[in-house]
Design a protein around this motif. Sequence first.
Motif, PDB file in Angstrom:
ATOM      1  N   ASP A  74     -32.149 -28.429  19.866  1.00 26.27           N
ATOM      2  CA  ASP A  74     -31.186 -29.526  19.943  1.00 26.27           C
ATOM      3  C   ASP A  74     -31.886 -30.874  19.932  1.00 26.27           C
ATOM      4  O   ASP A  74     -31.248 -31.913  20.034  1.00 26.27           O
ATOM      5  N   ASN A  75     -33.214 -30.878  19.820  1.00 29.31           N
ATOM      6  CA  ASN A  75     -34.017 -32.072  20.078  1.00 29.31           C
ATOM      7  C   ASN A  75     -34.646 -32.618  18.798  1.00 29.31           C
ATOM      8  O   ASN A  75     -35.374 -31.907  18.097  1.00 29.31           O
ATOM      9  N   GLU A  76     -34.389 -33.895  18.527  1.00 35.69           N
ATOM     10  CA  GLU A  76     -34.951 -34.517  17.324  1.00 35.69           C
ATOM     11  C   GLU A  76     -36.470 -34.433  17.292  1.00 35.69           C
ATOM     12  O   GLU A  76     -37.069 -34.226  16.237  1.00 35.69           O
ATOM     13  N   TYR A  77     -37.112 -34.572  18.445  1.00 34.98           N
ATOM     14  CA  TYR A  77     -38.565 -34.593  18.487  1.00 34.98           C
ATOM     15  C   TYR A  77     -39.181 -33.205  18.318  1.00 34.98           C
ATOM     16  O   TYR A  77     -40.395 -33.072  18.233  1.00 34.98           O
ATOM     17  N   PHE A 102     -36.195 -36.438   7.640  1.00 32.42           N
ATOM     18  CA  PHE A 102     -35.243 -36.942   8.631  1.00 32.42           C
ATOM     19  C   PHE A 102     -35.946 -37.531   9.852  1.00 32.42           C
ATOM     20  O   PHE A 102     -35.270 -38.095  10.722  1.00 32.42           O
ATOM     21  N   ARG A 103     -37.250 -37.403   9.931  1.00 34.55           N
ATOM     22  CA  ARG A 103     -37.981 -37.890  11.100  1.00 34.55           C
ATOM     23  C   ARG A 103     -38.792 -39.143  10.804  1.00 34.55           C
ATOM     24  O   ARG A 103     -38.769 -40.091  11.586  1.00 34.55           O
ATOM     25  N   ASP A 104     -39.533 -39.168   9.709  1.00 33.95           N
ATOM     26  CA  ASP A 104     -40.346 -40.329   9.360  1.00 33.95           C
ATOM     27  C   ASP A 104     -39.447 -41.342   8.654  1.00 33.95           C
ATOM     28  O   ASP A 104     -38.955 -41.101   7.554  1.00 33.95           O
ATOM     29  N   LYS A 105     -39.221 -42.486   9.263  1.00 32.10           N
ATOM     30  CA  LYS A 105     -38.234 -43.427   8.757  1.00 32.10           C
ATOM     31  C   LYS A 105     -38.613 -44.022   7.405  1.00 32.10           C
ATOM     32  O   LYS A 105     -37.735 -44.437   6.635  1.00 32.10           O
ATOM     33  N   VAL A 106     -39.895 -44.090   7.099  1.00 34.12           N
ATOM     34  CA  VAL A 106     -40.301 -44.570   5.775  1.00 34.12           C
ATOM     35  C   VAL A 106     -39.985 -43.523   4.721  1.00 34.12           C
ATOM     36  O   VAL A 106     -39.395 -43.821   3.676  1.00 34.12           O
ATOM     37  N   GLN A 148     -39.772 -42.799  16.207  1.00 33.34           N
ATOM     38  CA  GLN A 148     -39.175 -42.983  17.526  1.00 33.34           C
ATOM     39  C   GLN A 148     -37.665 -42.995  17.396  1.00 33.34           C
ATOM     40  O   GLN A 148     -37.123 -43.088  16.297  1.00 33.34           O
ATOM     41  N   GLY A 149     -36.948 -42.885  18.513  1.00 29.87           N
ATOM     42  CA  GLY A 149     -35.491 -42.874  18.494  1.00 29.87           C
ATOM     43  C   GLY A 149     -34.930 -43.674  19.649  1.00 29.87           C
ATOM     44  O   GLY A 149     -35.655 -44.121  20.541  1.00 29.87           O
ATOM     45  N   GLY A 150     -33.592 -43.867  19.631  1.00 34.66           N
ATOM     46  CA  GLY A 150     -32.935 -44.572  20.713  1.00 34.66           C
ATOM     47  C   GLY A 150     -33.326 -46.033  20.826  1.00 34.66           C
ATOM     48  O   GLY A 150     -33.271 -46.612  21.917  1.00 34.66           O
ATOM     49  N   ALA A 151     -33.710 -46.654  19.702  1.00 31.48           N
ATOM     50  CA  ALA A 151     -34.129 -48.064  19.664  1.00 31.48           C
ATOM     51  C   ALA A 151     -35.359 -48.328  20.536  1.00 31.48           C
ATOM     52  O   ALA A 151     -35.617 -49.467  20.925  1.00 31.48           O
TER      53      ALA A 151
END
Length: 395
Positions: A74-77, A102-106, A148-151
């Motif tokens: 259930d965890n993005e990381y 879906f993880r590396d924003k670039v 990273q997530g959650g701003a």
Amino acid sequence: MTNIAVINYGPCLDYPAMFPEVADRLHVFSHHELANTQGLGGYEHVTDCEAVPYPELMIRRMARQRPFTHIITDNEYDLERVARIREDLGVPGQSAAGALSFRDKVVMKRVARRTVPTARFARLVTFTDLTDFTAVHGFPVAVKPVKQGGARDITVLRGDDELVAFSRRPWREDLMVEEFVQGPMYHVDAVLAPGYRFVASSRYLRSCLGVFSGLNNGSVQLLPDDPFARRLEDFLDRVLEAFDTPEAGAYHLEVFHTPDDRLLMCEIAARVGGDRIPALTRATYGVDLHTVSLRLSCGLPCEPPPTGPPAEVHGSVSVLPQGRPVRLPGRPPFPWVRHYEVNERIPPDAVTLHSASHLCFVIVSGVDAVEVEQRLLRAESWLMERMDPAPRPLP
């Protein structure tokens, strides 16, 4: 026979209730201690589970004795390492390359730009990459870690003085920069699988970055037949056309709506939305996003999503930590307040570290997004006006 390994993060997930017919074949490694683990095939609370390799080691060893049919999280990381384990063990599901996108924003934005527009961006290898970007595109810009997530750890640079101040901070090698986009941000939350489609659209009450300047965070649901909600759903479909997606998956898409009426993709995650999104979805649609997405990922049946319009929609606002002990006033006394909850796990003098930081939150209902927003602001004002400093303990 079904045999499922789970790397869990959510502190409130009840796996025996979510998977009653196969609970004895679930082997759960959990970051948080879970309240109900009765009847599970295996359960272990692992300190720092999302950061340590122990769950991966154990899953691989267990698979030698009895192969797993599904490996889920259930965890993005944990998406990338779970995908790697699947590939190594020949278990179906999201690929490692798909998880990375879906993880590396670039990588994410490069993939998405095949089908939709995004803000302009660049990966930062050196500080010169940042100064080159601002020389071409100007200010303001947002600098953030790519995974990273959650701003968390986001810095907005609005001019040269802030750039100089940023240059005094230790350099990180996991950063990117993108132009700062004006206008409201929306989020689209979906679970998609063969024979199953659930999509719900909402607008953030304020920018997620506003929490770092003291603005409380929240979300307002749109009615599913709202023309803008339909436009956002179409945008989600176009985004996903660019990605390597598993047969069944959950998605949390964030979209900028610019002053000139364009939609730009901010980010998309291959997981259930965080903060109050699951609670709002249950309240309006009766859909438990975690249960549905995880069951579908394991090929298990789910009740179909509702097809008719909801009787009402919901919204939430979370009151930020104040950086000092305060006395919370209790539940706002309005009939349309559906839920009020205090965060018992946060220190009294906590500061805001990410967009989900909160002292308490309130969920309200309304006939549409306009009424929900009005009620959220009224409930927020009631809470803030009554939030007094906590009395100092006696020496």
